[in-house]
Design an enzyme around this catalytic site. Structure first.
Site, PDB file in Angstrom:
ATOM      1  N   ASP A  26     -10.640   4.038  -1.193  1.00 18.68           N
ATOM      2  CA  ASP A  26     -11.318   3.006  -0.398  1.00 18.68           C
ATOM      3  C   ASP A  26     -12.829   2.996  -0.629  1.00 18.68           C
ATOM      4  O   ASP A  26     -13.479   4.029  -0.562  1.00 18.68           O
ATOM      5  CB  ASP A  26     -11.041   3.223   1.092  1.00 18.68           C
ATOM      6  CG  ASP A  26      -9.577   2.996   1.431  1.00 18.68           C
ATOM      7  OD1 ASP A  26      -8.777   2.772   0.501  1.00 18.68           O
ATOM      8  OD2 ASP A  26      -9.250   3.048   2.621  1.00 18.68           O
ATOM      9  N   ASP A  46       0.829  -1.207   0.000  1.00 23.35           N
ATOM     10  CA  ASP A  46       0.000   0.000   0.000  1.00 23.35           C
ATOM     11  C   ASP A  46       0.869   1.266   0.000  1.00 23.35           C
ATOM     12  O   ASP A  46       1.640   1.499   0.940  1.00 23.35           O
ATOM     13  CB  ASP A  46      -0.887  -0.067   1.262  1.00 23.35           C
ATOM     14  CG  ASP A  46      -2.004   0.955   1.247  1.00 23.35           C
ATOM     15  OD1 ASP A  46      -1.975   1.862   0.406  1.00 23.35           O
ATOM     16  OD2 ASP A  46      -2.896   0.832   2.101  1.00 23.35           O
TER      17      ASP A  46
END
Ligand code: GLA
Length: 658
Positions: free
Chosen positions: A467, A404
């Protein structure tokens, strides 16, 4: 008598005059209760844009109307008598260049207005709806599939000319949780991926997923040298050194019968030949995840039977590392050992014992890191320790890495393509050199159109957007915008390199705003839509709700073998929209057996009967349809052309040529 006739004529004429009179009550929309209207961001106020500025479209100010934000839904109840609704619709001037919306007016009689895609600066479009017979009117602002960023949309000069005052309705969209899928048959059925890959000379693990009564016996013919099958569990393991494509006939039997199928094992032909399928800790435990939770979740994947549908990965997200700069007794301290190897926090006392636990169940283990100095949650990242970290993951026995971006931006002055690719090129090179296969899931939120180059830099999948569930409150809108956006980039997704639209947020998930677990705010129909859409586009199926408390409804959504077959189809070709009419989308997905899956999505704010013109969709001749959610045969498609689909719901079919 004469008088009576005169009176009768008088009354008749008077009655006729009233009947033919024109409605004269003029009601501005702002006189209604605007708080009843649903809005995708902000709060609707009379005579102002959604951000509180004076209404303005294409440089022209407007005094009256209201501003909304996609997805904006207004439901208005009318008396069904004559009258008109008039308005101008356009994007507000305070939006930025990303704004793009479609304005719709729907009534109980059908679609009354469709603006087409509108952007900032476009002249407003006039709306005029005759209200005869109209009892329900919906004003809808759809974000289009580019998401709802800056979708500031205005309905100006919006007014009703009617007999009696319209009423704004606050819709209660609550739905009973309905279960469509019957329990799996007691006879054996082989489920999940029918193709799997590994590198030569690296450990191999694949569990043949099968439903049906236990005990069950598994047989696999022609397994490549080095691999062996556990006949009681269906787990194939070992190390195969020779590259090649191996066709492995499978037989799964129990006291009620046998099921035959075929597994393709590719050694040296890629690692993620079907989309990843499993579970991730993030959306239920956030950084509160522990080793115990991971083991319990793996056990639940096994005990609750998800493994029998092909669920394979059990992945820790952020929160296993030491929190940078923290003195907390559990998560604080030195982030690395003196030799530079990464330390786990005290919630993860023994990573190797944990992956052994997961592997013993026939499942695979995943973890998370960032190329930056710290992860998004502020825990230690891999910056300048990449080789050591990969070595730790190998020593610990992990099979999957979510990498990430998070703080990495601070390490590179410019965020050009070269710098975006750099950390992924490095980590994938280290993974390839490692003695263990590790799937690389790139998480950098779609920067630089990652779908165009993710595979080149060694990714097996890449998140395409931000997200999905950062705000539980907006989950429904983001599921629609992120989900349907994927269609635009579908050609970049395929075997060994998948577009990843983020996790399946079903069951109990974490509500960040209120800091507690809540039941997924997706409506039951939206659950079906999400699982259908993800499967139609061959997206990874990573459930991220609480697996230890899986209720029947959530299990039903996650565990429909025929729906999962569409996701895991070995052709790996993402589906696409073949018809889009006023928020009814029909999608098609080509399958390896030459047949197709069809999904019909109702994106409207109310239930709709959808008529499918099969011929117009290219299905001319004898085709046979099966309802995949209900697992029932519908017969000749010519006889099944009408579907009653709830608000935000769908139908999913397999269409087979006869
Ligand atoms: C980012 C990712 C999420 C999750 C968190 C962890 O927001 O996109 O999926 O991994 O970081 O901190």
């Amino acid at each position: 008598m004469k008088l009576n006739i005169r009176l009768f004529i008088l009354l008749f004429v008077a009655g006729w005059a009233v009947g033919c009179s024109h409605p004269s009550l003029v009601v501005e929309i702002t006189e209604l209760d605007l708080s009843a209207f649903a809005v995708g961001w902000g709060e609707t106020k009379a005579n102002l844009s959604i951000s509180g500025t004076p209404l303005s479209i294409a440089g022209t100010p407007y005094e009256k109307g209201f501003g909304t934000h996609a997805t904006g839904e207004a439901h208005i109840r009318l008396d069904g008598r004559q009258g008109t609704f008039t308005a101008l619709a356009g994007v507000d001037d305070n939006a930025d260049s990303h704004a793009s919306v479609v304005f719709y007016v729907f009534t109980n009689k059908g679609t009354a207005f469709n603006s087409g895609v509108m952007k900032k600066g476009d002249a407003p479009k006039p709306v005029e709806v005759a209200l005869k017979g109209v009892t329900d009117l919906y004003l809808l602002v759809d974000p289009t599939s580019d998401g709802n960023h800056s979708d500031h949309a205005d309905w100006v000069n919006a007014q009703f000319t009617v007999f009696s005052a319209p009423v704004a309705i606050k819709d209660d969209h609550s739905e009973e949780r309905y279960i469509l899928t019957p329990p799996p048959a007691p006879q054996p059925r082989v489920n999940g991926a029918k193709i799997t890959g590994a590198s030569p000379a690296k450990p191999f693990l694949f569990t043949i997923a099968a439903t049906g009564n236990r005990p069950m016996t598994f047989a696999a013919a022609n397994l490549p040298a080095g691999l062996s099958l556990n006949e009681a569990t269906g787990v194939i393991s070992g190390v195969c050194s020779r590259e090649g494509k191996y066709i492995v006939p499978l037989t799964v039997s129990n006291s009620l019968g046998e099921c035959h199928d075929t597994l393709e094992i590719h050694i040296g032909g890629g690692l993620a030949l079907t989309p990843h399928i499993g579970w991730n800790s993030w959306y239920i435990y956030a950084t509160g995840v522990t080793q115990d939770i991971m083991e319990q979740s793996a056990q639940a994947m096994y005990d609750k039977g998800l493994v029998n549908f092909g669920y394979a990965y059990v992945n820790i997200d952020d929160g296993w590392e030491i929190k940078v700069g923290s003195n907390d007794l559990v998560i604080g301290g030195a982030v690395r050992n003196p030799d530079g190897t990464i330390r786990t926090n005290k919630n993860f006392p023994d990573m190797k014992a944990m992956t052994d636990y997961i592997h013993r169940l026939g499942l695979k283990a995943g973890l998370y890191s960032s190329p930056g100095r710290s992860t998004c949650g502020g825990y230690a990242g891999s910056f300048e320790h990449e080789a050591q970290d990969i070595q730790s993951y190998v020593d610990w026995g992990f099979d999957f890495l979510k990498y990430d971006w998070c703080s990495y931006g601070q390490e590179v002055p410019v965020h050009d393509l070269e710098n975006m690719q750099k950390p992924y090129l490095l980590i994938s090179k280290l993974i390839k050199e490692a003695p263990r296969d590790i799937i690389l899931n790139m998480c950098q939120y779609g920067m630089g159109d990652v779908w165009k180059w993710g595979k080149e830099v060694g990714g097996n999948s890449w998140r395409t957007t931000g997200d999905l569930g950062a705000s539980t409150q907006e989950l429904s809108a983001s599921m629609f915008s992120i989900g349907f956006f994927q269609e635009q980039i579908r050609e970049y997704s395929g075997p060994d390199g998948w577009n990843d639209p983020d996790y399946l947020l079903f069951g109990n998930i974490y509500d960040w705003a209120n800091q507690k677990a809540v039941l997924s705010p997706l409506s039951p129909s939206e659950h079906y839509t999400c699982m259908t859409l993800w499967s139609m586009m061959s997206a990874p199926l990573i459930f991220s709700g609480e697996i230890t408390t899986l209720d029947d409804f959530t299990k039903n959504i996650l565990c429909n073998a025929e729906v999962i077959d569409i996701d895991q189809d070995k052709l790996g070709k993402a589906g696409y929209c073949i018809q889009n009419r006023d928020l009814i989308e029909i999608w098609k997905k080509e399958l390896h057996d030459g047949n197709t899956a069809i999904a019909v999505f109702n994106k409207r704010p109310f239930g709709s009967v959808v008529e499918v013109d099969w011929k117009a969709l290219g299905y001319d001749g004898k085709f046979f349809a099966r309802d995949l959610w209900r697992q029932t045969d519908l017969g000749d498609i010519r006889k099944v052309a009408s579907f009653d689909i709830p608000r935000h719901g769908c139908v999913m079919l397999k269409v087979t040529k006869r």
